[in-house]
Design a protein around this motif. Structure first.
Motif, PDB file in Angstrom:
ATOM      1  N   MET A  86       0.798  -1.222  -0.196  1.00 45.64           N
ATOM      2  CA  MET A  86       0.051   0.038  -0.343  1.00 45.64           C
ATOM      3  C   MET A  86       0.920   1.318   0.131  1.00 45.64           C
ATOM      4  O   MET A  86       0.415   2.420  -0.264  1.00 45.64           O
ATOM      5  CB  MET A  86      -1.194   0.054   1.302  1.00 45.64           C
ATOM      6  N   GLU A  87       1.936   1.074   0.696  1.00 42.81           N
ATOM      7  CA  GLU A  87       2.496   2.785   0.825  1.00 42.81           C
ATOM      8  C   GLU A  87       4.017   2.365   0.649  1.00 42.81           C
ATOM      9  O   GLU A  87       4.416   0.865   1.365  1.00 42.81           O
ATOM     10  CB  GLU A  87       2.384   3.197   1.760  1.00 42.81           C
ATOM     11  N   THR A  88       4.900   3.541   0.269  1.00 42.85           N
ATOM     12  CA  THR A  88       7.144   3.286   0.521  1.00 42.85           C
ATOM     13  C   THR A  88       7.715   3.649   1.902  1.00 42.85           C
ATOM     14  O   THR A  88       6.709   4.402   2.463  1.00 42.85           O
ATOM     15  CB  THR A  88       7.207   4.077  -0.720  1.00 42.85           C
ATOM     16  N   ARG A  89       8.417   3.328   2.145  1.00 42.86           N
ATOM     17  CA  ARG A  89       8.735   3.846   3.087  1.00 42.86           C
ATOM     18  C   ARG A  89       8.988   5.198   3.097  1.00 42.86           C
ATOM     19  O   ARG A  89       8.535   6.225   3.833  1.00 42.86           O
ATOM     20  CB  ARG A  89      10.501   3.237   3.335  1.00 42.86           C
ATOM     21  N   GLU A  90       9.190   5.760   1.881  1.00 44.24           N
ATOM     22  CA  GLU A  90       8.966   7.637   1.850  1.00 44.24           C
ATOM     23  C   GLU A  90       7.375   7.562   2.079  1.00 44.24           C
ATOM     24  O   GLU A  90       7.603   9.142   2.911  1.00 44.24           O
ATOM     25  CB  GLU A  90       8.995   8.416   0.332  1.00 44.24           C
ATOM     26  N   ASP A  91       6.472   6.987   1.662  1.00 39.63           N
ATOM     27  CA  ASP A  91       5.087   7.588   2.642  1.00 39.63           C
ATOM     28  C   ASP A  91       4.946   7.313   3.965  1.00 39.63           C
ATOM     29  O   ASP A  91       4.352   7.984   4.081  1.00 39.63           O
ATOM     30  CB  ASP A  91       3.638   6.027   1.674  1.00 39.63           C
ATOM     31  N   MET A  92       5.334   6.556   4.314  1.00 44.31           N
ATOM     32  CA  MET A  92       5.259   6.733   5.456  1.00 44.31           C
ATOM     33  C   MET A  92       6.497   8.004   6.190  1.00 44.31           C
ATOM     34  O   MET A  92       5.353   8.529   6.827  1.00 44.31           O
ATOM     35  CB  MET A  92       5.850   5.298   6.302  1.00 44.31           C
ATOM     36  N   MET A  93       7.524   8.336   5.527  1.00 45.13           N
ATOM     37  CA  MET A  93       8.010   8.761   6.576  1.00 45.13           C
ATOM     38  C   MET A  93       7.828  10.854   6.049  1.00 45.13           C
ATOM     39  O   MET A  93       7.982  11.226   7.152  1.00 45.13           O
ATOM     40  CB  MET A  93       9.793   9.075   5.786  1.00 45.13           C
ATOM     41  N   ALA A  94       6.585  10.871   4.837  1.00 42.54           N
ATOM     42  CA  ALA A  94       6.006  11.561   4.782  1.00 42.54           C
ATOM     43  C   ALA A  94       4.918  11.832   5.698  1.00 42.54           C
ATOM     44  O   ALA A  94       5.596  13.150   6.421  1.00 42.54           O
ATOM     45  CB  ALA A  94       5.883  12.033   3.624  1.00 42.54           C
ATOM     46  N   GLU A  95       4.811  10.795   6.235  1.00 44.75           N
ATOM     47  CA  GLU A  95       3.284  10.755   6.719  1.00 44.75           C
ATOM     48  C   GLU A  95       3.999  11.313   9.022  1.00 44.75           C
ATOM     49  O   GLU A  95       4.066  12.228   9.472  1.00 44.75           O
ATOM     50  CB  GLU A  95       3.234   9.943   7.690  1.00 44.75           C
ATOM     51  N   LEU A  96       5.081  10.465   8.474  1.00 45.01           N
ATOM     52  CA  LEU A  96       5.885  10.980  10.096  1.00 45.01           C
ATOM     53  C   LEU A  96       6.575  12.169  10.469  1.00 45.01           C
ATOM     54  O   LEU A  96       7.213  12.464  11.437  1.00 45.01           O
ATOM     55  CB  LEU A  96       7.329  10.172  10.546  1.00 45.01           C
ATOM     56  N   ALA A  97       6.631  12.820   9.519  1.00 44.76           N
ATOM     57  CA  ALA A  97       7.452  14.284   9.963  1.00 44.76           C
ATOM     58  C   ALA A  97       6.525  15.165   9.871  1.00 44.76           C
ATOM     59  O   ALA A  97       6.853  15.995  10.820  1.00 44.76           O
ATOM     60  CB  ALA A  97       7.844  15.067   7.980  1.00 44.76           C
ATOM     61  N   ASP A  98       5.320  14.571  10.608  1.00 46.63           N
ATOM     62  CA  ASP A  98       4.591  15.690  10.975  1.00 46.63           C
ATOM     63  C   ASP A  98       4.481  15.558  12.528  1.00 46.63           C
ATOM     64  O   ASP A  98       4.003  16.416  13.385  1.00 46.63           O
ATOM     65  CB  ASP A  98       3.019  15.221  10.834  1.00 46.63           C
ATOM     66  N   LEU A  99       4.709  14.214  13.601  1.00 45.20           N
ATOM     67  CA  LEU A  99       5.386  14.034  14.346  1.00 45.20           C
ATOM     68  C   LEU A  99       6.599  15.160  14.590  1.00 45.20           C
ATOM     69  O   LEU A  99       7.607  15.691  14.442  1.00 45.20           O
ATOM     70  CB  LEU A  99       5.658  12.993  15.174  1.00 45.20           C
ATOM     71  N   PRO A 100       6.612  16.059  16.289  1.00 42.52           N
ATOM     72  CA  PRO A 100       7.614  16.742  16.663  1.00 42.52           C
ATOM     73  C   PRO A 100       8.826  15.945  16.700  1.00 42.52           C
ATOM     74  O   PRO A 100       9.746  15.782  18.349  1.00 42.52           O
ATOM     75  CB  PRO A 100       6.647  17.446  17.748  1.00 42.52           C
ATOM     76  N   CYS A 101       9.615  15.964  15.767  1.00 41.30           N
ATOM     77  CA  CYS A 101      11.270  14.996  16.248  1.00 41.30           C
ATOM     78  C   CYS A 101      11.971  15.942  16.426  1.00 41.30           C
ATOM     79  O   CYS A 101      12.110  16.489  15.350  1.00 41.30           O
ATOM     80  CB  CYS A 101      11.458  13.692  14.995  1.00 41.30           C
ATOM     81  N   SER A 102      13.172  15.460  16.943  1.00 45.88           N
ATOM     82  CA  SER A 102      14.301  16.420  16.888  1.00 45.88           C
ATOM     83  C   SER A 102      15.109  15.725  15.832  1.00 45.88           C
ATOM     84  O   SER A 102      14.679  15.052  15.570  1.00 45.88           O
ATOM     85  CB  SER A 102      14.744  16.068  18.254  1.00 45.88           C
ATOM     86  N   MET A 103      16.148  16.593  15.784  1.00 49.92           N
ATOM     87  CA  MET A 103      17.112  16.459  15.195  1.00 49.92           C
ATOM     88  C   MET A 103      17.966  14.530  15.442  1.00 49.92           C
ATOM     89  O   MET A 103      18.877  14.371  14.488  1.00 49.92           O
ATOM     90  CB  MET A 103      18.481  17.226  14.622  1.00 49.92           C
ATOM     91  N   GLY A 104      17.554  13.814  16.540  1.00 51.54           N
ATOM     92  CA  GLY A 104      18.105  12.662  16.879  1.00 51.54           C
ATOM     93  C   GLY A 104      18.250  11.449  16.158  1.00 51.54           C
ATOM     94  O   GLY A 104      16.675  11.129  15.350  1.00 51.54           O
ATOM     95  N   GLN A 105      18.374  10.165  15.980  1.00 54.16           N
ATOM     96  CA  GLN A 105      18.016   9.000  15.305  1.00 54.16           C
ATOM     97  C   GLN A 105      17.809   8.246  16.730  1.00 54.16           C
ATOM     98  O   GLN A 105      17.637   8.283  17.671  1.00 54.16           O
ATOM     99  CB  GLN A 105      19.581   8.814  15.042  1.00 54.16           C
ATOM    100  N   GLY A 106      16.652   7.591  15.952  1.00 55.43           N
ATOM    101  CA  GLY A 106      15.453   7.158  17.170  1.00 55.43           C
ATOM    102  C   GLY A 106      16.792   5.396  17.315  1.00 55.43           C
ATOM    103  O   GLY A 106      17.422   5.352  16.224  1.00 55.43           O
ATOM    104  N   ASP A 107      16.624   5.078  17.975  1.00 54.94           N
ATOM    105  CA  ASP A 107      16.808   3.792  18.841  1.00 54.94           C
ATOM    106  C   ASP A 107      16.444   2.237  18.096  1.00 54.94           C
ATOM    107  O   ASP A 107      15.061   2.417  17.983  1.00 54.94           O
ATOM    108  CB  ASP A 107      16.709   3.647  20.705  1.00 54.94           C
ATOM    109  N   PRO A 108      17.443   1.549  17.226  1.00 55.15           N
ATOM    110  CA  PRO A 108      17.160   0.461  16.609  1.00 55.15           C
ATOM    111  C   PRO A 108      15.633  -0.550  17.839  1.00 55.15           C
ATOM    112  O   PRO A 108      15.734  -1.432  16.995  1.00 55.15           O
ATOM    113  CB  PRO A 108      18.376   0.037  16.169  1.00 55.15           C
ATOM    114  N   ASP A 109      16.310  -0.396  19.100  1.00 55.45           N
ATOM    115  CA  ASP A 109      16.472  -1.390  20.156  1.00 55.45           C
ATOM    116  C   ASP A 109      14.725  -1.121  20.906  1.00 55.45           C
ATOM    117  O   ASP A 109      14.064  -1.943  20.770  1.00 55.45           O
ATOM    118  CB  ASP A 109      16.708  -0.663  21.682  1.00 55.45           C
TER     119      ASP A 109
END
Length: 223
Positions: A86-109
């Motif tokens: 239904m959707e690509t990684r790029e689609d998901m990333m665009a949706e998640l861009a609305d979250l108040p994320c910082s410049m830090g990277q997510g933890d794989p754990d």
């Protein structure tokens, strides 16, 4: 109708995690998401708030009998599951861009336990999920309906009208259908357990055979 032992046409026949050779290979980081979110973060009145400070998004994938699932998690929990057809990684990333994320990277754990439990679900050994959820992509009435949906037991189904009643909004079956189509965490928030009043499965992202497979899979492993 597919039996629980059949894979959906075109899907991977053996469930497994894509490229899970080590934690850095299996989880890719959404640096683009963080970058796109910088403007939103800086516009907040208190960008140093503990609610958002140090928050990133980690994303990964898992192969299943119904195809590849994309998973996204924050420090608060699993925030998104997407179906590869239904959707690509790029689609998901665009949706998640609305979250108040910082410049830090997510933890794989953050993805280790969700991926493990998804695998267990598909091999029939898990009947409920025990992972933290980040609900920030669900709001208002939709969140209310999705909360009610979490009480629908493994291996059972309810109609859209029944779920509307469970959510405290009798007669809102159509709105419930919209809430299902916007569910950010399918499978774990089990919108596949909601069917039409005549018992037919209805749509599921344009792939009703996937919904049928999930219902049959759960019925086969319910006892």
């Amino acid at each position: 109708m597919l039996s629980s032992s059949q894979a959906v046409t075109g899907a991977t026949s053996t469930p497994g995690i894509s490229a899970l050779e080590d934690s850095t290979a299996s989880v890719w980081y959404s640096a683009t998401v963080s970058a796109m979110s910088q403007t939103a973060l800086l516009s907040r009145s208190d960008p140093a708030s503990p609610e958002v400070d140090g928050l990133g998004v980690a994303l990964g994938s898992v192969d299943t009998p119904i195809g590849t699932l994309q998973l996204a998690a924050t420090s608060q929990g699993l925030v998104r599951i997407g179906f590869g057809y239904m959707e690509t990684r790029e689609d998901m990333m665009a949706e998640l861009a609305d979250l108040p994320c910082s410049m830090g990277q997510g933890d794989p754990d953050w993805l280790v336990e969700p991926i493990t439990q998804v695998r267990e679900y598909f091999d029939g050994s898990r009947r409920w999920f025990e992972v933290a959820l980040d609900w920030r992509l669900s709001h208002g009435f939709y969140r209310q309906v999705q909360d009610a949906l979490m009480t629908v037991e493994y291996g059972t189904t309810v109609s859209y009208g029944e779920l509307a009643h469970m959510a405290g909004s009798p007669g809102a079956a159509r709105a419930v259908g919209t809430a299902m189509s916007t569910n950010p965490i399918p499978l774990i928030v089990p919108c596949h357990r909601v069917v039409r009043s005549d018992g037919s499965v209805g749509e599921y992202g344009g792939r009703p055979e996937v919904k049928t497979w999930l219902i049959d899979h759960e019925r086969a492993h319910r006892d």
